[in-house]
Enzyme design. Structure first.
Site, mmCIF file in Angstrom:
data_model
loop_
_atom_site.group_PDB
_atom_site.id
_atom_site.type_symbol
_atom_site.label_atom_id
_atom_site.label_comp_id
_atom_site.label_asym_id
_atom_site.label_seq_id
_atom_site.Cartn_x
_atom_site.Cartn_y
_atom_site.Cartn_z
ATOM 1 N N ARG A 48 -36.737 -83.737 -21.842
ATOM 2 C CA ARG A 48 -36.397 -82.501 -21.825
ATOM 3 C C ARG A 48 -35.514 -82.392 -20.315
ATOM 4 N NH1 ARG A 48 -39.679 -78.852 -19.885
ATOM 5 N NH2 ARG A 48 -41.321 -80.095 -20.523
ATOM 6 N N TYR A 102 -16.347 -66.958 -30.189
ATOM 7 C CA TYR A 102 -16.633 -67.784 -30.982
ATOM 8 C C TYR A 102 -18.540 -66.487 -31.642
ATOM 9 C CZ TYR A 102 -19.774 -70.989 -33.377
ATOM 10 O OH TYR A 102 -20.558 -71.710 -34.615
ATOM 11 N N ASP A 174 -15.475 -71.972 -22.480
ATOM 12 C CA ASP A 174 -15.691 -72.667 -23.880
ATOM 13 C C ASP A 174 -14.084 -73.617 -24.533
ATOM 14 O OD1 ASP A 174 -15.640 -74.016 -26.658
ATOM 15 O OD2 ASP A 174 -17.233 -72.010 -27.051
ATOM 16 N N LYS A 199 -17.934 -80.614 -32.427
ATOM 17 C CA LYS A 199 -16.746 -81.179 -33.169
ATOM 18 C C LYS A 199 -15.790 -81.831 -32.458
ATOM 19 C CE LYS A 199 -18.659 -76.235 -34.574
ATOM 20 N NZ LYS A 199 -18.487 -75.164 -33.415
HETATM 21 C C1 PLP Z 1 -19.092 -74.187 -33.114
HETATM 22 C C2 PLP Z 1 -18.746 -73.404 -31.803
HETATM 23 C C3 PLP Z 1 -19.745 -73.473 -31.146
HETATM 24 C C4 PLP Z 1 -21.371 -73.341 -31.002
HETATM 25 O O1 PLP Z 1 -21.359 -74.969 -30.821
HETATM 26 P P1 PLP Z 1 -23.038 -75.425 -32.671
HETATM 27 O O2 PLP Z 1 -23.103 -76.912 -31.799
HETATM 28 O O3 PLP Z 1 -22.933 -74.937 -33.775
HETATM 29 O O4 PLP Z 1 -24.035 -74.623 -31.525
HETATM 30 C C5 PLP Z 1 -19.149 -72.619 -29.682
HETATM 31 N N1 PLP Z 1 -17.643 -72.788 -29.482
HETATM 32 C C6 PLP Z 1 -17.311 -72.353 -29.859
HETATM 33 C C7 PLP Z 1 -15.609 -72.278 -30.280
HETATM 34 C C8 PLP Z 1 -17.492 -73.369 -31.797
HETATM 35 O O5 PLP Z 1 -16.514 -73.588 -32.390
#
Ligand code: PLP
Length: 390
Positions: A48, A102, A174, A199
């Site tokens: 953690r 998102y 992001d 992703k």
């Molecule tokens: C999927 C996604 C997230 C969130 O990610 P998780 O791993 O599902 O928590 C955040 N931003 C974007 C652009 C995403 O495609």
């Protein structure tokens, strides 16, 4: 291995790895200990605390990919997003957020911020004025996501960085849709780079994780918050993610190439109304994408002609699978009107440019030819059923 300047595939394959001094194995050994001796370590090792050998190893790879000082792994993309935002926003602070982010991030802000006394405004469009107009004397953070979901709109990162510097804001992006292979926001001065590693970093639709890259000073602030909220990733998953990331550049480049081919092919198809892909000259942000991206990603969206039923079309696909997630090596498709944007009225969706016939296509590494055959047979079957002449 120290993260010095190396080629992208070398970084992906090697940077950060833990040497197996005992057996000289080829890959980082997996350390599953949740308990470590406490002598000799300034900060005690503990999962953690984000400082187990495997967490630190993969953190070094992420830092090298984004050319930032440090990288940190999280239990999910949202654990990373929430830790970054909440470590820099205190009671009374304000954040300016890109309007088409998102859905999970949108929900987090709209459902959680009020109880912490944090206020927010969404940008009006993606122009400089659209962001600048929302900055006030309490603003501490500016938060963007480019390319955005699902229309692949592009935000000018140089412009965002200038705004942030002029107003003393911490800038966050992001970078999930681009992946570190297609876009390095630090080159444009962005402070904190966030990924849903679920992703492109994971890339095989079998890992849920998040990643952040930042300067040491910024990461100290994030770490202080994150160790208290506990959103760390299990070492086993960290280790699997390190394995996935060795092939990330190869995968993503293949997906870029496939997506471009598919975008061009769909664009020329008589049953497709419109294609949204930043690598197409017809995309409204093509010039900007060309300026700040190294590749145009494996993500695109397209609209069928309005007389074709998108649900029936999706049902007929055999190779391309319907899926909520994206960026795996397998091609997947999703209807935003039925999923991510289902809670909006058709009018509200239309105002965002999202028609009910819009489909988001995450292009995998299959042969483009096979993907075209699959789409062709699905279109043919739908036009036949609906008795529409081709
Ligand atoms: C999927 C996604 C997230 C969130 O990610 P998780 O791993 O599902 O928590 C955040 N931003 C974007 C652009 C995403 O495609």
């Amino acid at each position: 291995m120290k993260p010095k300047k190396r080629g992208i595939n070398t970084i992906c394959t090697h940077v950060g790895e833990v040497a197996d001094t005992q057996f000289k194995g080829a890959v980082s050994p997996l350390f599953m200990s949740s308990s470590y001796a406490y002598e000799d370590v300034a900060v005690k090792r503990y999962p953690r605390y984000f400082n187990t050998p495997n967490q630190e190893a993969l953190g070094r790879k992420i830092a090298a990919l984004e050319e930032k000082e440090v990288g940190m792994l999280f239990g999910s993309g949202m654990a990373a997003v929430s830790a970054c935002l909440l470590s820099f926003l205190h009671q009374g602070d304000h954040v300016v957020v890109q309007h088409d982010i998102y859905g999970g991030t949108y929900n987090f802000i709209v459902e959680e911020f009020e109880k912490y006394g944090i206020s927010y405004d969404f940008s009006e469009g993606l122009s400089q004025e659209g962001f600048a107009a929302k900055i006030n004397e309490r603003t501490k953070v500016i938060y963007v996501e480019t390319p955005s979901n699902p229309l692949m709109r592009i935000v000018d990162l140089e412009m965002i960085n200038e705004l942030a510097k002029a107003h003393g804001l911490v800038s966050m992006i992001d970078n999930t849709f681009a992946s570190p292979i297609n876009q390095r926001p630090g080159d444009f001065g962005m402070d904190i780079v966030i990924h849903s590693a679920t992703k492109y970093m994971g890339g095989h639709s079998d890992i849920c994780a998040g990643a952040v890259a930042a300067s040491e000073a910024h990461m100290d602030t994030i770490w202080n918050f994150a160790k208290n909220t506990g959103g760390s990733l299990s070492d086993y998953t960290v280790w699997l993610l390190e394995r996935s990331m060795k092939t990330m550049a190869i995968r993503v480049k293949a997906q870029n190439k496939n997506a471009k081919r598919m975008a061009k092919w769909l664009d020329a198809h008589s049953l497709i109304k419109k294609v949204y892909y930043p690598g197409l000259k017809s995309h409204s942000n093509y010039a900007l994408a060309k300026k700040q991206m190294k590749g145009y990603t494996g993500m695109l969206s397209f609209e069928l002609l309005p007389e074709l039923d998108p649900k029936k079309f999706m049902k007929q696909l055999q190779l391309i699978k319907p899926s909520m997630s994206l960026a795996g090596v397998e091609s997947t498709i999703l209807s935003p009107a039925e999923t991510s944007h289902a809670l909006l009225t058709p009018e509200a969706r239309a105002a965002q440019g999202i028609s009910d016939g819009l489909l988001r296509f995450s292009v995998g590494i299959e042969e483009a030819k096979d993907l075209q055959v699959d789409i062709s047979q699905a279109l043919e079957s739908v036009t036949k059923r609906q008795k529409i002449a081709l």
